[in-house]
Structures are given as structure tokens and as C-alpha cells.
Design a protein around this motif. Sequence first.
Motif, PDB file in Angstrom:
ATOM      1  N   SER A 155       8.928  -2.790   5.448  1.00  0.00           N
ATOM      2  CA  SER A 155      10.343  -2.712   5.833  1.00  0.00           C
ATOM      3  C   SER A 155      10.853  -1.278   5.692  1.00  0.00           C
ATOM      4  N   ILE A 156      10.395  -0.567   4.650  1.00  0.00           N
ATOM      5  CA  ILE A 156      10.752   0.849   4.485  1.00  0.00           C
ATOM      6  C   ILE A 156      10.075   1.688   5.562  1.00  0.00           C
ATOM      7  N   LEU A 157       8.807   1.385   5.834  1.00  0.00           N
ATOM      8  CA  LEU A 157       8.076   2.106   6.872  1.00  0.00           C
ATOM      9  C   LEU A 157       8.730   1.948   8.237  1.00  0.00           C
ATOM     10  N   VAL A 166       1.772   5.972   8.412  1.00  0.00           N
ATOM     11  CA  VAL A 166       1.581   4.687   7.740  1.00  0.00           C
ATOM     12  C   VAL A 166       0.562   4.843   6.609  1.00  0.00           C
ATOM     13  N   ALA A 167      -0.502   5.604   6.886  1.00  0.00           N
ATOM     14  CA  ALA A 167      -1.565   5.782   5.886  1.00  0.00           C
ATOM     15  C   ALA A 167      -1.041   6.441   4.622  1.00  0.00           C
ATOM     16  N   LEU A 168      -0.201   7.449   4.769  1.00  0.00           N
ATOM     17  CA  LEU A 168       0.292   8.159   3.598  1.00  0.00           C
ATOM     18  C   LEU A 168       1.139   7.244   2.716  1.00  0.00           C
ATOM     19  N   MET A 202       1.234  -9.865  -0.718  1.00  0.00           N
ATOM     20  CA  MET A 202       1.948  -9.982   0.546  1.00  0.00           C
ATOM     21  C   MET A 202       3.422  -9.602   0.406  1.00  0.00           C
ATOM     22  N   VAL A 203       4.022  -9.914  -0.741  1.00  0.00           N
ATOM     23  CA  VAL A 203       5.407  -9.504  -0.979  1.00  0.00           C
ATOM     24  C   VAL A 203       5.507  -7.986  -0.986  1.00  0.00           C
ATOM     25  N   GLY A 260      -0.692  -0.269  10.640  1.00  0.00           N
ATOM     26  CA  GLY A 260      -0.043  -1.285   9.828  1.00  0.00           C
ATOM     27  C   GLY A 260      -0.677  -2.657   9.994  1.00  0.00           C
ATOM     28  N   THR A 261      -1.027  -2.988  11.232  1.00  0.00           N
ATOM     29  CA  THR A 261      -1.654  -4.285  11.504  1.00  0.00           C
ATOM     30  C   THR A 261      -3.014  -4.389  10.833  1.00  0.00           C
TER      31      THR A 261
END
Length: 673
Positions: free
Chosen positions: A55-57, A168-170, A47-48, A89-90
Motif C-alpha cells: 500500500s505504501i509502495l 519495488v526491490a529496494l 501476508m499482512v 511486486g507480483t
Amino acid sequence: MTATVLVPLLGIAGLAMAFWMYRLVLRYPGGEGKMAEIAEEIHTGAMVFMRREYSILAIFATVVTVLLIIGFQSWHTPLAFVVGALASGTAGYIGMYTATRANVRTTEAARTLGAAPALSVAFFGGSIMGLTIAAMGLLGLGSLYLLFGSDPAHAEAIHGFGMGASSVALFSRVGGGIFTKSADVGADLVGKVEAGIPEDDPRNPGVIADNVGDNVGDVAGMGSDIFESYCGSMIATIAIATTLTAGAIAVMGPREQLMFLPLALASAGLICSIVGIGIVHFFSANAPARALRSGTIGATLIFMLAAFAVITALGINWAVWVCVAIGASAGIIIGLVTEYYTGGKPVRHIAEGGETGPATVMIRGLAVGMESVVLPVLSIVAVIFFASLLMPEGAGVYGVGIAAVGMLSTVGMTMAIDAYGPVADNAGGIAEMAGLGDDVREITDGLDAVGNTTAAIGKGFAIGAAGLAALAIIAAYIQSVARHVEGFDLTMNDPLVLMGMFLGGIFPFLVSSICMRAVGDAAYEMINEIRRQFKEIPGLMEGTGKPDNARCVDIATKAALRRMVLPGVLAVGSPVVVGFGLGAAALGGMLGGALISCVLLALMMANAGGAWDNAKKYVEEGHLGGKGSDTHKAAVVGDTVGDPFKDTAGPSMNILINVMAIVSLVIAPLLTH
């Protein structure tokens, strides 16, 4: 209108079903003492990593959203991009959160209840991920389709959803792959080869990081990979339907129904996936492999029948259903071919090569990987051939797109099978680290062995699906540009197209190199850290000292987050640079060159890596000298090289081509030359 509303409602129902399964998993005890402590370390580490990655995404997505607003002077496409990124992401977050709760419950079920309940817990843990992916796709795309997608004049805005999901996938796939393989390589080389201790031995400082990596790479990463192909195939087919000629429409059916069909098929696929999950649970008392295979094939066969009913109800030509059935069948064929090359006779042949040293293992593994490309690619060729043959003139690309939708519609079941693997693997790791008895390890090892096979099959399926989805997106790109640039066409005698093809062929090799180097560099840091701890921590090898697991997790996390950015920038930026710099024809050629290179490289690397992995496991089962022998050490070397092949560089190819294709489709209306 009523049928269109049902799509997002089914998405909500799918999420509710996933939540019910999560509550079902939580009813099983989560163990106590050392077992619970180890499980919490894995969960916290995963989770970390996710929070730091996202946060970068978030920064990346914000920048892209602003650029889309500036470029399109409209809120439609930027909104779709944000929705796609949030949906992907979710799905990844939910899937990994639940997988890291199911792993220890699988271990405890194996300890107290037996093999069948342990299989059920592990599979339900994976099923939550599968259902969440399918449900988020239907909810996100279905809602956007209700807003503006059903109008051909505004359907282009939906392309932004695919771009958000692919971005997001990449990052998830590349970042997760670097994390998991840097930890795995470090733990294996120092633990198994140098220290001579078993896999998942609690004395090894890299073991927790390795188990965290299974989740961030093979649950969240794989889930986002499948999600973007799943959504991309639907988006491309909808886009192609908007450009079909009047002659094709007269033969195939109403344009509105042809546009809606991908969403209708995916909705039916979600229901069939739930049925398939039920089949696995029903047969869970039997052999795990048979139960999982029964659910997969059963869901696909039921989907074919459901697809026929849907197509008939929408008044669409039966030939479209044949394309759907061909696509679904091709998915099964690619999976079976992958299973053979990563679990059949070729694996034993590689293992035997270990008797003469690591070099022979490497040579045979590479040969197997190269040969394994042939049948999956022929399957893709067959899909293209029959789709073009069955569809009216000019509509063959719609047949390819709907075949890709057919292959991916039961994604809930496909991903459930795939995500089951990391849960079972973690369960075995927890059992080993907690010092549980051989009877428990026998059960978890059996589940893990099946999980390795399902993971390999899942990778083959993902590559085939990504190739077909990308092909459909590229076809939609060509038609979209043709709508805005009069007389646009791609021809082999155009120097710009040829230039683009060679440029496209570069990117898969460049991104693979970046990924492989990232794993190598991160593994170098990991190996030195593990060696340091074995040397400096008193009593670590004797079992009286405690390893600094958090330090290894931190090394893998920093390496992954630092090195995942460049592949993402290349994938998103290259179509923009080539499209606006050299023109739409060069960009079309680049997509064609990248597609071929990506599919071939992905299949070769994934299957070679899977074969090396299972060759090592074949030796560890007691063949050819067993654990600790020279043959085993040679096989471990092959597995170590194969790790970044199958779990970092290979899987990144699927997403690379889809990201490049969907970005090109999004900017197509802006290209004027």
C-alpha cells in the motif's frame, strides 16, 4: 518477429509451470492441530506485512509515474515503469504466499514420509519463487520489447521497466530486512542468552515474528533483489547494443540480433532452470547438499550449451558466447568462494575465538568478512578484462553486459535454491514449536543446515550479479548521455567527476547506517516487549501461558514500514538532484563511486554475517562446549551483530547501486549538460 513473440509466451509457460508446482505442493498434507495453527500464524503475519508494504509502495509508484509523465511528455517510459513495478511486486507476492504454504507441508513430510519427500516439498516451494521471477521478467520485458523495444529510436522507454522493478526491490529488501532482523535479534538475545531457552521455543513471544521475517526478508526481499538485477542486465545490454558502432556491428553480428540476444538467452535460461529443478528432484533421495549442487551446476552447464546454440542461430560472433560462458562461470566461482568463507575453515576459526569472549569473535568475523572480498572482486575484474579483450574496440561494455546476462539467465534455478532455505528454516521452527520428536527435528535441521549454506551462496551470487548488472547500466548511461550531449565523456581530471565519485561513496555508508540503526532501534522495542511478556504473562516460562505473538509481529511490521522509506527516497532522489544540479559528468562519477563502495561493503557485510551465523551453529552442534556454554553465548553475540550485516544492510547495497544506476539511465535523455 516469431522469435520475439516466443519470449513472453515462454514467460506465460513459466508461470504455468510454477502454478503446477504449487498444486503439487498442496497435494502434501498441511498437518493439523498445533502445527497447522502455528503455520497459519506465520502465513497471516507475512501476508499482512506484504499488504501494508505494498500500500505504501503504491503511493510511491503513483507519484513517480506522474513525475515521469511530466518529465518525458510521453506514455512509453511511465508505462514501462508501472509494468516493472507490477511484475516485481507480483513475483514477490506469489513467492511468499507459496513459501508460507510449503513450510508446514515440509514439516509434515519430515514427520510422516522422511527426508527425501521433505526435501522435495521445500525445494518445490522455493522453485515456485525462482520460476515466477524468471517468467515475470520474460513476460514483462518481452511484451515491452514487442511494443517498442526492438526499435533503437524507442528502446530507451524500456529503461522504465528496470526503474519500476528496482524501486519495488529496494523497499522490499530494506523493509523485509528490518522486519526479519529486529525479530531475530530480539528473539535470540532474550530467548537464548537471557532466558536460556532453545531457538524456536514456543514460549518465546518473538519466534513467530522471526519465522515471518524469514519469508518477508529472504523470500520476497531476495526475490525482488535478484529480479531487478536479472532485468537490469538485459535492459542495459539492449541499450548498449543500440549504440554500437558500425565497425563493431560488422565484427559481432546484426544490431537487431545483438539487441534481442539478452532476451533469447534468458528464455533459454528459463528452460535450463526447469531442467535443473528436475535434476534436484531426481537426486533428492541422496544427500540434500549434493542434490542441490548437482541441480545448480547442471543447469549452468546445460545453459552454456544452449547459449552456444542460440548465438550460432542468431548469426552472432562466437566471442560473444565466450563472454556469456565467462559470466556464468564467474557466478559459480563467487558462490563457491562465499561457501568457503561462510561454511569452511574460517567459521571454525571464529567459533574458537568464542573461548576468549565476544570481542575475539567480533574481531575474527570482521577479518573474515574483509578477506572474503578479494576473490569475488577479482572474478568481476576478470569478467571485465576478458570481455574487453574478446570484443572489438568500443564494444567491451557489451561483453560485460552479456556476461551479466549469462550469470543471471538461470535465475529460476538460482532463486529456487535460495528460497528453499527459508522454507526449510520455517519447517524446523514449526517442528520445534509444535513439539515434534527428535527424529523430525533431525530431518528438518539437516534441511535447514543446507539451506543456510545455499542462502549464503545466494547472497554472494546476488552481489556479484548486481555489480556486473550495475556496471552494464552505468555504461549504458554514459552512451545514452553521449547520444544527447555532444562530446560527453568521463575523465578523472574533471573536477565534477571527482566530486561525483566522492558523493557516490557516501551513499552506501549512509544507507547502511540507516538500515543498521533501524534494526537496532526496532530490536530495542522487540527486546523490551519480549522481556515484558516473560515477566507479566503468568506461566509463560513454565509453558502453561500463551505468548502474545501478534504484538511482536506488529512491532516488527511498524518498524520496517516506518524506516524503509528514507533509503528508497535517497536512492531514487540522489541521481535526480545530482544529475540536474551538477550535470551528467558529476552523476557519472557518483555512479562509479557508489558502485565500488556498494560491492565492497555488500561482500564484507554479507560474508562476515554469514560466518558469524555458522560459527554459532558450529558451537550449537556440540563443539567447544555446545549450547549454554560461555563460548556459545559469545558466538550468539557475533551472530546477533552479523544478522543486520547479512540480511539488512549488506543486501540493500545490491539494490542501492542498481536503483541509482537505472534512475540515472532513465533520466539520461533529459540531461543537457
